[in-house]
Design a protein around this motif. Structure first.
Motif, PDB file in Angstrom:
ATOM      1  N   GLU A 134      70.715  56.604 -13.112  1.00 13.75           N
ATOM      2  CA  GLU A 134      70.445  55.305 -13.736  1.00 13.75           C
ATOM      3  C   GLU A 134      71.727  54.752 -14.363  1.00 13.75           C
ATOM      4  O   GLU A 134      72.542  55.519 -14.879  1.00 13.75           O
ATOM      5  CB  GLU A 134      69.392  55.480 -14.843  1.00 13.75           C
ATOM      6  CG  GLU A 134      68.192  54.612 -14.654  1.00 13.75           C
ATOM      7  CD  GLU A 134      67.198  54.744 -15.802  1.00 13.75           C
ATOM      8  OE1 GLU A 134      66.567  53.740 -16.093  1.00 13.75           O
ATOM      9  OE2 GLU A 134      67.052  55.831 -16.389  1.00 13.75           O
ATOM     10  N   ARG A 143      70.589  67.117 -20.088  1.00 11.78           N
ATOM     11  CA  ARG A 143      70.058  68.077 -19.104  1.00 11.78           C
ATOM     12  C   ARG A 143      69.235  69.152 -19.801  1.00 11.78           C
ATOM     13  O   ARG A 143      69.385  70.350 -19.517  1.00 11.78           O
ATOM     14  CB  ARG A 143      71.190  68.714 -18.279  1.00 11.78           C
ATOM     15  CG  ARG A 143      71.947  67.719 -17.411  1.00 11.78           C
ATOM     16  CD  ARG A 143      72.839  68.453 -16.427  1.00 11.78           C
ATOM     17  NE  ARG A 143      73.744  67.575 -15.715  1.00 11.78           N
ATOM     18  CZ  ARG A 143      73.379  66.817 -14.658  1.00 11.78           C
ATOM     19  NH1 ARG A 143      72.160  66.829 -14.226  1.00 11.78           N
ATOM     20  NH2 ARG A 143      74.278  66.051 -14.075  1.00 11.78           N
ATOM     21  N   GLU A 186      67.317  58.484 -16.632  1.00 13.21           N
ATOM     22  CA  GLU A 186      67.130  59.283 -15.413  1.00 13.21           C
ATOM     23  C   GLU A 186      68.464  59.467 -14.690  1.00 13.21           C
ATOM     24  O   GLU A 186      69.351  58.618 -14.789  1.00 13.21           O
ATOM     25  CB  GLU A 186      66.147  58.583 -14.464  1.00 13.21           C
ATOM     26  CG  GLU A 186      64.788  58.290 -15.059  1.00 13.21           C
ATOM     27  CD  GLU A 186      64.041  59.544 -15.469  1.00 13.21           C
ATOM     28  OE1 GLU A 186      64.114  60.547 -14.740  1.00 13.21           O
ATOM     29  OE2 GLU A 186      63.405  59.528 -16.540  1.00 13.21           O
ATOM     30  N   GLU A 187      68.561  60.556 -13.981  1.00 16.58           N
ATOM     31  CA  GLU A 187      69.765  60.844 -13.172  1.00 16.58           C
ATOM     32  C   GLU A 187      70.041  59.633 -12.264  1.00 16.58           C
ATOM     33  O   GLU A 187      69.127  59.127 -11.614  1.00 16.58           O
ATOM     34  CB  GLU A 187      69.474  62.092 -12.318  1.00 16.58           C
ATOM     35  CG  GLU A 187      70.612  62.533 -11.459  1.00 16.58           C
ATOM     36  CD  GLU A 187      71.351  63.715 -12.069  1.00 16.58           C
ATOM     37  OE1 GLU A 187      70.683  64.659 -12.516  1.00 16.58           O
ATOM     38  OE2 GLU A 187      72.587  63.674 -12.070  1.00 16.58           O
ATOM     39  N   ASP A 190      64.810  57.666 -22.559  1.00 20.44           N
ATOM     40  CA  ASP A 190      64.996  58.640 -21.481  1.00 20.44           C
ATOM     41  C   ASP A 190      65.871  57.993 -20.418  1.00 20.44           C
ATOM     42  O   ASP A 190      65.576  56.887 -19.970  1.00 20.44           O
ATOM     43  CB  ASP A 190      63.659  59.011 -20.833  1.00 20.44           C
ATOM     44  CG  ASP A 190      62.871  59.985 -21.683  1.00 20.44           C
ATOM     45  OD1 ASP A 190      63.357  60.360 -22.764  1.00 20.44           O
ATOM     46  OD2 ASP A 190      61.765  60.355 -21.265  1.00 20.44           O
ATOM     47  N   GLN A 194      68.090  62.492 -23.037  1.00 16.97           N
ATOM     48  CA  GLN A 194      66.851  62.200 -23.762  1.00 16.97           C
ATOM     49  C   GLN A 194      67.142  62.056 -25.251  1.00 16.97           C
ATOM     50  O   GLN A 194      67.742  62.944 -25.861  1.00 16.97           O
ATOM     51  CB  GLN A 194      65.888  63.356 -23.526  1.00 16.97           C
ATOM     52  CG  GLN A 194      64.467  63.081 -23.931  1.00 16.97           C
ATOM     53  CD  GLN A 194      63.540  64.166 -23.430  1.00 16.97           C
ATOM     54  OE1 GLN A 194      63.894  65.347 -23.443  1.00 16.97           O
ATOM     55  NE2 GLN A 194      62.372  63.792 -22.974  1.00 16.97           N
ATOM     56  N   MET A 214      62.925  61.917  -9.640  1.00 20.41           N
ATOM     57  CA  MET A 214      64.110  61.773 -10.511  1.00 20.41           C
ATOM     58  C   MET A 214      63.971  62.678 -11.721  1.00 20.41           C
ATOM     59  O   MET A 214      62.871  62.893 -12.220  1.00 20.41           O
ATOM     60  CB  MET A 214      64.197  60.325 -10.995  1.00 20.41           C
ATOM     61  CG  MET A 214      64.851  59.424 -10.002  1.00 20.41           C
ATOM     62  SD  MET A 214      66.231  58.566 -10.743  1.00 20.41           S
ATOM     63  CE  MET A 214      65.787  56.884 -10.447  1.00 20.41           C
ATOM     64  N   SER A 215      65.106  63.171 -12.209  1.00 17.54           N
ATOM     65  CA  SER A 215      65.017  64.016 -13.400  1.00 17.54           C
ATOM     66  C   SER A 215      65.708  63.326 -14.575  1.00 17.54           C
ATOM     67  O   SER A 215      66.625  62.525 -14.401  1.00 17.54           O
ATOM     68  CB  SER A 215      65.657  65.374 -13.120  1.00 17.54           C
ATOM     69  OG  SER A 215      67.029  65.198 -12.884  1.00 17.54           O
ATOM     70  N   THR A 216      65.242  63.657 -15.752  1.00 13.70           N
ATOM     71  CA  THR A 216      65.809  63.055 -16.958  1.00 13.70           C
ATOM     72  C   THR A 216      67.108  63.762 -17.290  1.00 13.70           C
ATOM     73  O   THR A 216      67.125  64.976 -17.485  1.00 13.70           O
ATOM     74  CB  THR A 216      64.818  63.195 -18.128  1.00 13.70           C
ATOM     75  OG1 THR A 216      63.589  62.609 -17.725  1.00 13.70           O
ATOM     76  CG2 THR A 216      65.325  62.501 -19.373  1.00 13.70           C
ATOM     77  N   ILE A 217      68.186  62.984 -17.344  1.00 15.39           N
ATOM     78  CA  ILE A 217      69.492  63.593 -17.624  1.00 15.39           C
ATOM     79  C   ILE A 217      69.776  63.559 -19.125  1.00 15.39           C
ATOM     80  O   ILE A 217      70.383  64.475 -19.677  1.00 15.39           O
ATOM     81  CB  ILE A 217      70.597  62.880 -16.803  1.00 15.39           C
ATOM     82  CG1 ILE A 217      71.913  63.638 -16.902  1.00 15.39           C
ATOM     83  CG2 ILE A 217      70.786  61.456 -17.180  1.00 15.39           C
ATOM     84  CD1 ILE A 217      72.951  63.179 -15.924  1.00 15.39           C
TER      85      ILE A 217
END
Ligand SMILES: Nc1ncnc2c1ncn2[C@@H]1O[C@H](COP(=O)(O)OP(=O)(O)O)[C@@H](O)[C@H]1O
Ligand SMILES: [Mg+2]
Length: 122
Positions: A35, A68, A32-33, A30, A6, A1-4
């Motif tokens: 979430e 992003r 996540e994409e 944070d 922050q 998963m990537s952090t969208i």
């Protein structure tokens, strides 16, 4: 998963001196994409202030917000917000209100699209 999204040590307050109201202190988060997040708090806790900063309508006093990976420094069509109160411009017609949003987000699709959508409603 990537952090969208922050948030790092975000602080925000209003007013000066004795009238200063520190609303948000050291908010780090944070997201996540994919979430789904709900922010809960009493009236006046700072939920709208937080959302306004995510939308780029308010600036944090300290800390930073990244979407992003890109620092949030103002509003962008990449980040939408649905306002709690009506956000229609009372001095504009229905069509002009629709066009305002359509023109801001879809610069290629112009007034014809708004007109077509409206004529389908009446
Ligand atoms: N533009 C502003 N100027 C001064 N005070 C503000 C402003 N916006 C919000 N506040 C104050 O910040 C606090 C948090 O408000 P808000 O973010 O609207 O809370 P919530 O959405 O959780 O009810 C409140 O005390 C409110 O009065
Ligand atoms: Mg609110």
């Amino acid at each position: 998963m990537s952090t969208i999204l922050q948030l790092k040590d975000v602080n925000k307050g209003f007013g000066e001196g004795l009238k200063r109201n520190e609303v948000l202190a050291d908010i780090s988060l944070d997201v996540e994409e994919g979430e789904f997040i709900a922010i809960l708090g009493f009236s006046g806790a700072g939920k709208t202030t937080l959302m306004s900063m995510l939308a780029g309508l308010e600036k944090p006093d300290n800390g930073e917000i990244r979407f992003r990976g890109e620092k949030v420094e103002g509003p962008s069509p990449k980040r939408g917000i649905v306002f709690q109160n009506y956000a229609l411009m009372p001095w504009l017609s229905v069509q002009a209100n629709v066009c305002l949003a359509v023109d801001a987000v879809h610069q290629q699709k112009r007034r014809k699209n708004a007109r077509n959508s409206l004529s389908a409603m009446w």
